[in-house]
Write a protein that holds these residues in place. Sequence first.
Motif, PDB file in Angstrom:
ATOM      1  N   MET A   1       0.836  -1.191   0.000  1.00 22.34           N
ATOM      2  CA  MET A   1       0.000   0.000   0.000  1.00 22.34           C
ATOM      3  C   MET A   1       0.876   1.248   0.000  1.00 22.34           C
ATOM      4  O   MET A   1       1.925   1.277   0.614  1.00 22.34           O
ATOM      5  CB  MET A   1      -0.911   0.022   1.221  1.00 22.34           C
ATOM      6  N   SER A   2       0.428   2.255  -0.665  1.00 21.83           N
ATOM      7  CA  SER A   2       1.160   3.518  -0.711  1.00 21.83           C
ATOM      8  C   SER A   2       0.921   4.290   0.590  1.00 21.83           C
ATOM      9  O   SER A   2       0.037   3.950   1.371  1.00 21.83           O
ATOM     10  CB  SER A   2       0.675   4.337  -1.899  1.00 21.83           C
ATOM     11  N   PRO A   3       1.701   5.382   0.780  1.00 21.46           N
ATOM     12  CA  PRO A   3       1.500   6.179   1.991  1.00 21.46           C
ATOM     13  C   PRO A   3       0.081   6.714   2.142  1.00 21.46           C
ATOM     14  O   PRO A   3      -0.394   6.932   3.244  1.00 21.46           O
ATOM     15  CB  PRO A   3       2.496   7.326   1.843  1.00 21.46           C
ATOM     16  N   SER A   4      -0.620   6.922   1.026  1.00 20.52           N
ATOM     17  CA  SER A   4      -1.975   7.463   1.131  1.00 20.52           C
ATOM     18  C   SER A   4      -2.998   6.387   1.482  1.00 20.52           C
ATOM     19  O   SER A   4      -4.159   6.694   1.703  1.00 20.52           O
ATOM     20  CB  SER A   4      -2.374   8.153  -0.176  1.00 20.52           C
ATOM     21  N   GLY A   5      -2.551   5.109   1.516  1.00 25.68           N
ATOM     22  CA  GLY A   5      -3.470   4.044   1.876  1.00 25.68           C
ATOM     23  C   GLY A   5      -4.160   3.408   0.684  1.00 25.68           C
ATOM     24  O   GLY A   5      -4.952   2.498   0.832  1.00 25.68           O
ATOM     25  N   PHE A   6      -3.879   3.847  -0.518  1.00 26.51           N
ATOM     26  CA  PHE A   6      -4.487   3.296  -1.722  1.00 26.51           C
ATOM     27  C   PHE A   6      -3.392   2.626  -2.538  1.00 26.51           C
ATOM     28  O   PHE A   6      -2.290   3.151  -2.675  1.00 26.51           O
ATOM     29  CB  PHE A   6      -5.178   4.395  -2.535  1.00 26.51           C
ATOM     30  N   LYS A   7      -3.704   1.447  -3.067  1.00 21.90           N
ATOM     31  CA  LYS A   7      -2.716   0.638  -3.763  1.00 21.90           C
ATOM     32  C   LYS A   7      -1.982   1.429  -4.843  1.00 21.90           C
ATOM     33  O   LYS A   7      -0.770   1.348  -4.973  1.00 21.90           O
ATOM     34  CB  LYS A   7      -3.385  -0.598  -4.363  1.00 21.90           C
ATOM     35  N   SER A   8      -2.664   2.194  -5.648  1.00 25.91           N
ATOM     36  CA  SER A   8      -2.055   2.940  -6.749  1.00 25.91           C
ATOM     37  C   SER A   8      -1.408   4.241  -6.279  1.00 25.91           C
ATOM     38  O   SER A   8      -0.699   4.879  -7.032  1.00 25.91           O
ATOM     39  CB  SER A   8      -3.114   3.283  -7.789  1.00 25.91           C
ATOM     40  N   GLY A   9      -1.675   4.645  -5.047  1.00 23.74           N
ATOM     41  CA  GLY A   9      -1.228   5.949  -4.574  1.00 23.74           C
ATOM     42  C   GLY A   9      -2.282   7.017  -4.800  1.00 23.74           C
ATOM     43  O   GLY A   9      -2.161   8.126  -4.300  1.00 23.74           O
ATOM     44  N   PHE A  10      -3.318   6.692  -5.547  1.00 21.85           N
ATOM     45  CA  PHE A  10      -4.395   7.628  -5.834  1.00 21.85           C
ATOM     46  C   PHE A  10      -5.346   7.690  -4.650  1.00 21.85           C
ATOM     47  O   PHE A  10      -5.826   6.666  -4.172  1.00 21.85           O
ATOM     48  CB  PHE A  10      -5.144   7.179  -7.086  1.00 21.85           C
ATOM     49  N   ASN A  11      -5.602   8.892  -4.174  1.00 22.01           N
ATOM     50  CA  ASN A  11      -6.540   9.091  -3.083  1.00 22.01           C
ATOM     51  C   ASN A  11      -7.712   9.913  -3.622  1.00 22.01           C
ATOM     52  O   ASN A  11      -7.569  11.117  -3.849  1.00 22.01           O
ATOM     53  CB  ASN A  11      -5.875   9.808  -1.911  1.00 22.01           C
ATOM     54  N   PRO A  12      -8.859   9.286  -3.836  1.00 24.78           N
ATOM     55  CA  PRO A  12      -9.988   9.991  -4.443  1.00 24.78           C
ATOM     56  C   PRO A  12     -10.554  11.111  -3.586  1.00 24.78           C
ATOM     57  O   PRO A  12     -11.365  11.899  -4.067  1.00 24.78           O
ATOM     58  CB  PRO A  12     -11.028   8.889  -4.671  1.00 24.78           C
ATOM     59  N   ARG A  13     -10.104  11.231  -2.350  1.00 25.35           N
ATOM     60  CA  ARG A  13     -10.581  12.314  -1.477  1.00 25.35           C
ATOM     61  C   ARG A  13      -9.742  13.576  -1.634  1.00 25.35           C
ATOM     62  O   ARG A  13     -10.024  14.572  -0.964  1.00 25.35           O
ATOM     63  CB  ARG A  13     -10.582  11.844  -0.026  1.00 25.35           C
ATOM     64  N   ARG A  14      -8.714  13.539  -2.469  1.00 26.96           N
ATOM     65  CA  ARG A  14      -7.830  14.698  -2.619  1.00 26.96           C
ATOM     66  C   ARG A  14      -7.934  15.280  -4.034  1.00 26.96           C
ATOM     67  O   ARG A  14      -7.621  14.600  -5.008  1.00 26.96           O
ATOM     68  CB  ARG A  14      -6.392  14.307  -2.319  1.00 26.96           C
ATOM     69  N   LEU A  15      -8.328  16.530  -4.116  1.00 24.70           N
ATOM     70  CA  LEU A  15      -8.485  17.201  -5.409  1.00 24.70           C
ATOM     71  C   LEU A  15      -7.190  17.175  -6.206  1.00 24.70           C
ATOM     72  O   LEU A  15      -7.202  16.932  -7.420  1.00 24.70           O
ATOM     73  CB  LEU A  15      -8.948  18.645  -5.198  1.00 24.70           C
ATOM     74  N   HIS A  16      -6.060  17.416  -5.532  1.00 26.46           N
ATOM     75  CA  HIS A  16      -4.802  17.460  -6.276  1.00 26.46           C
ATOM     76  C   HIS A  16      -4.460  16.106  -6.885  1.00 26.46           C
ATOM     77  O   HIS A  16      -3.822  16.039  -7.931  1.00 26.46           O
ATOM     78  CB  HIS A  16      -3.654  18.016  -5.426  1.00 26.46           C
ATOM     79  N   HIS A  17      -4.927  15.006  -6.294  1.00 21.62           N
ATOM     80  CA  HIS A  17      -4.720  13.690  -6.901  1.00 21.62           C
ATOM     81  C   HIS A  17      -5.545  13.551  -8.172  1.00 21.62           C
ATOM     82  O   HIS A  17      -5.057  13.028  -9.181  1.00 21.62           O
ATOM     83  CB  HIS A  17      -5.073  12.579  -5.912  1.00 21.62           C
ATOM     84  N   TRP A  18      -6.789  14.010  -8.132  1.00 26.25           N
ATOM     85  CA  TRP A  18      -7.636  13.951  -9.335  1.00 26.25           C
ATOM     86  C   TRP A  18      -6.972  14.695 -10.490  1.00 26.25           C
ATOM     87  O   TRP A  18      -6.963  14.214 -11.628  1.00 26.25           O
ATOM     88  CB  TRP A  18      -9.024  14.535  -9.056  1.00 26.25           C
ATOM     89  N   ILE A  19      -6.460  15.871 -10.193  1.00 28.84           N
ATOM     90  CA  ILE A  19      -5.820  16.664 -11.244  1.00 28.84           C
ATOM     91  C   ILE A  19      -4.543  15.986 -11.722  1.00 28.84           C
ATOM     92  O   ILE A  19      -4.368  15.746 -12.925  1.00 28.84           O
ATOM     93  CB  ILE A  19      -5.541  18.103 -10.736  1.00 28.84           C
ATOM     94  N   ALA A  20      -3.641  15.678 -10.798  1.00 29.07           N
ATOM     95  CA  ALA A  20      -2.344  15.099 -11.173  1.00 29.07           C
ATOM     96  C   ALA A  20      -2.498  13.781 -11.921  1.00 29.07           C
ATOM     97  O   ALA A  20      -1.742  13.499 -12.857  1.00 29.07           O
ATOM     98  CB  ALA A  20      -1.479  14.903  -9.928  1.00 29.07           C
ATOM     99  N   PHE A  21      -3.475  12.967 -11.531  1.00 28.92           N
ATOM    100  CA  PHE A  21      -3.709  11.684 -12.185  1.00 28.92           C
ATOM    101  C   PHE A  21      -4.552  11.837 -13.456  1.00 28.92           C
ATOM    102  O   PHE A  21      -5.025  10.848 -13.998  1.00 28.92           O
ATOM    103  CB  PHE A  21      -4.408  10.721 -11.230  1.00 28.92           C
ATOM    104  N   GLY A  22      -4.716  13.063 -13.920  1.00 29.61           N
ATOM    105  CA  GLY A  22      -5.466  13.290 -15.155  1.00 29.61           C
ATOM    106  C   GLY A  22      -6.881  12.744 -15.076  1.00 29.61           C
ATOM    107  O   GLY A  22      -7.365  12.108 -15.997  1.00 29.61           O
ATOM    108  N   PHE A  23      -7.544  13.010 -13.935  1.00 26.65           N
ATOM    109  CA  PHE A  23      -8.922  12.576 -13.697  1.00 26.65           C
ATOM    110  C   PHE A  23      -9.067  11.068 -13.875  1.00 26.65           C
ATOM    111  O   PHE A  23     -10.077  10.581 -14.375  1.00 26.65           O
ATOM    112  CB  PHE A  23      -9.908  13.380 -14.547  1.00 26.65           C
ATOM    113  N   GLY A  24      -8.011  10.341 -13.490  1.00 26.49           N
ATOM    114  CA  GLY A  24      -8.033   8.878 -13.506  1.00 26.49           C
ATOM    115  C   GLY A  24      -7.289   8.251 -14.667  1.00 26.49           C
ATOM    116  O   GLY A  24      -6.994   7.067 -14.641  1.00 26.49           O
ATOM    117  N   SER A  25      -6.967   9.023 -15.688  1.00 31.45           N
ATOM    118  CA  SER A  25      -6.306   8.440 -16.865  1.00 31.45           C
ATOM    119  C   SER A  25      -4.911   7.924 -16.550  1.00 31.45           C
ATOM    120  O   SER A  25      -4.428   7.005 -17.207  1.00 31.45           O
ATOM    121  CB  SER A  25      -6.265   9.449 -18.017  1.00 31.45           C
ATOM    122  N   GLY A  26      -4.261   8.462 -15.535  1.00 33.27           N
ATOM    123  CA  GLY A  26      -2.942   7.993 -15.145  1.00 33.27           C
ATOM    124  C   GLY A  26      -2.964   6.658 -14.428  1.00 33.27           C
ATOM    125  O   GLY A  26      -1.908   6.077 -14.163  1.00 33.27           O
ATOM    126  N   LEU A  27      -4.146   6.162 -14.118  1.00 33.52           N
ATOM    127  CA  LEU A  27      -4.265   4.869 -13.451  1.00 33.52           C
ATOM    128  C   LEU A  27      -4.193   3.700 -14.430  1.00 33.52           C
ATOM    129  O   LEU A  27      -4.261   2.544 -14.029  1.00 33.52           O
ATOM    130  CB  LEU A  27      -5.571   4.801 -12.653  1.00 33.52           C
TER     131      LEU A  27
END
Length: 162
Positions: A1-27
Amino acid sequence: MSPSGFKSGFNPRRLHHWIAFGFGSGLSPRAPGTAGTLAAIPLYLLLSPLAWPFYVGLLVLFMLVGIWACERTARDMGSKDPSAIVWDEWVGFLLTMVAAPAGWLWILAGFVLFRLFDIWKPWPVSVADRKVPGGLGIMLDDVIAGAMAAIVLALAALWVPI
């Protein structure tokens, strides 16, 4: 698990993750940079009718937001430039298309040129990739790749009647 607690490192509760991950396309499990660039095409189609100053203004805004979002997300993930962060590909592709003629062939050409410059990382893209830290570094190499692709695309548009 990543530091954020999500396997991919993506935390859907954080706006900056949505942006940085290209609204999920980076997954995407394969070629997240290519997936991120493909995901940017609908945004380009939405923005392309805008007058040039508005398009460029949004591009600058997206760059600034990207520096913030990518910096925070990379820090959350404990990595310099995780491959799942693709907002830089979104902005790089939008810059590639800044002066492109209309049409799907030009979109395809812009996509291919941007991916080539982003993957190949010729000078000065490689310098920005290695030497510039943080969110600015994550964004800058793709912005330079996008600018180089835009120049090639603009020159091609002068000589190729599509």
